[in-house]
Design an enzyme around this catalytic site. Structure first.
Site, short mmCIF file in Angstrom:
data_model
loop_
_atom_site.label_atom_id
_atom_site.label_comp_id
_atom_site.label_asym_id
_atom_site.label_seq_id
_atom_site.Cartn_x
_atom_site.Cartn_y
_atom_site.Cartn_z
N HIS A 26 -7.95 -2.31 -8.49
CA HIS A 26 -7.86 -3.56 -8.97
C HIS A 26 -7.78 -3.39 -10.53
CE1 HIS A 26 -8.48 -6.21 -5.56
NE2 HIS A 26 -9.30 -5.01 -5.19
N GLY A 111 -0.86 -4.58 7.17
CA GLY A 111 -2.43 -5.37 6.86
C GLY A 111 -3.45 -4.29 7.07
N SER A 115 0.04 -0.71 2.25
CA SER A 115 1.10 -1.28 1.33
C SER A 115 2.27 -1.36 2.24
CB SER A 115 1.41 -0.58 0.28
OG SER A 115 2.23 -1.19 -0.70
N SER A 116 2.46 -1.92 3.44
CA SER A 116 3.63 -1.94 4.14
C SER A 116 4.41 -3.14 3.58
CB SER A 116 3.18 -2.49 5.70
OG SER A 116 2.35 -3.51 5.66
N SER A 117 3.91 -3.97 2.85
CA SER A 117 4.80 -5.12 2.19
C SER A 117 5.51 -4.38 1.10
CB SER A 117 3.79 -6.19 1.74
OG SER A 117 2.71 -5.83 0.95
N ASP A 162 1.58 -0.91 -5.90
CA ASP A 162 2.26 -0.36 -4.63
C ASP A 162 3.74 -0.30 -4.90
OD1 ASP A 162 -0.25 -1.26 -3.76
OD2 ASP A 162 0.50 -3.12 -3.18
N TYR A 212 -8.30 -12.04 -3.13
CA TYR A 212 -7.75 -11.38 -4.30
C TYR A 212 -7.22 -11.93 -5.33
CZ TYR A 212 -4.26 -8.04 -6.06
OH TYR A 212 -3.65 -7.00 -6.90
#
Ligand code: GLA
Length: 350
Positions: A26, A111, A115-117, A162, A212
């Protein structure tokens, strides 16, 4: 168009890795510091140019599809939002796309906080650009473009952690990222007889749906109150000017930035005991000051510590996902923990 000499359409394949963040959570949207690395697991996107102005997508692992016009700006939900967002943002950046068929597969748990996204965004962008024979933007610009997809198409107000990690990853190196200057400095991370593992808390996390965005808004409020541009400028002396819980949010960011530099120093000395201690401190700060832990995450941290971890902490956006554990030669991580090590960044495979 990616044609062969004989005129037949060929396909291109791009791969982008997920990431693990050793320390510094963060901090990215607070212009702070972090020390992530790219992992071997990631997302592969195969792209072939097709006739017409459509993008046809198959998400092989989900057995789902999407077809849309390149020029569409209609917003959708789920994984489709990432691909449509990438197409729209590439066009906005002046990349001339062509009709393309995309086939997506991957091995980053979704999920799970790995950091799959970002891996999906980066791999899709590289594949779409290559299929169109387009010019790839600089890595830092591509990271920003992918991050805009999260912000504007998916609704998660995430930073650049990411995407930069996926694009800059280097084997046997973590990356010290300074989010004020966007300077990325590789730091040797040779694990030798140590291991880094990820253990799933069993609680799925989603940056868009979790607290978040609320944390990010709290940091912005803290800056407003202090009259500073970002929490990078805040010091411990400022904390008494902030109301609860903004004082704790700011303290987390200030102490995290210091922990990143301390971890770089520990790695330079191969001092894994010290690194483990910093990882534990980071978890306490994320649990108590930033309040992004959950009972399932706490139980997972405890399991890793009980198995002899030198350090264990919640990782990524928080509110679920995976827990990172550092083990020395005597430690005995749970069987289902995934061993991770620093690997190379995003690239075209063919
Ligand atoms: C998520 C976001 C990142 C970063 C981390 C927390 O992974 O995508 O931008 O803010 O959470 O460090």
């Amino acid at each position: 168009m990616a044609d062969t000499a004989a005129g037949a359409v060929t396909s291109v394949t791009a791969f982008a890795p997920g990431r693990v963040n050793l320390i510094g959570e963060h901090t990215d949207y607070n212009q702070g510091l972090a020390l992530p690395f790219a992992i071997a697991e990631g997302v592969t996107v195969e792209a072939a140019a097709i006739e017409g102005d459509r993008i046809e997508v198959s998400a092989l692992d989900l057995a789902e599809r999407d077809t849309f016009e390149i020029a569409t700006s209609a917003k959708v939900e789920g994984w489709r939002a990432f691909i449509r967002g990438i197409v729209a943002e590439l066009r906005r950046a002046g990349v001339e796309l062509v009709g393309t068929r995309l086939r997506i597969s991957g091995n980053v748990p979704q999920g799970g906080g790995l950091s799959s996204s970002a891996a999906l965004e980066v791999a899709a962008a590289l594949a779409l650009i290559a299929a169109a024979d387009g010019e790839c933007p600089k890595r830092v610009e591509l990271a920003k473009l992918c991050s805009r997809v999260e912000n504007e198409w998916v609704g998660a107000q995430t930073g650049l952690l990411d995407q930069l990690t996926s694009l800059y990853g280097e084997e046997d190196h973590a990356l010290r990222i300074d989010f004020r200057s966007l300077e990325v400095t590789p730091v040797t991370l040779e694990l030798r007889d140590h291991r880094l593992v990820m253990l799933d808390s069993g609680e799925q996390h989603s940056n868009a749906a979790s607290g978040y965005n609320e944390r990010r808004a709290e940091c912005a409020r803290a800056c407003e109150t202090l009259g500073i541009e970002s929490l990078r400028e805040a010091t411990l002396d400022h904390l008494s000017q902030l109301p609860e819980p903004l004082d704790r949010r700011a303290r987390h960011v200030i102490t995290s930035n210091k922990r990143v530099n301390d971890a770089v120093e520990a790695l330079r000395r191969n001092d894994f005991e010290r690194l483990g201690g910093l990882i534990d401190e980071s978890h306490a700060s994320l649990r108590d000051d930033y309040e992004v832990s959950t009972p399932a995450v706490e139980a997972t941290v405890e399991r890793l510590k009980d198995s002899g971890a030198l350090g264990a902490r919640i990782m990524g956006g928080g509110f679920g996902g995976s827990v990172l554990g550092l083990f020395g030669p005597e430690g005995d991580p749970p069987d289902e923990a995934l061993s991770v090590r620093p690997g190379v960044g995003a690239r075209l495979l063919s």
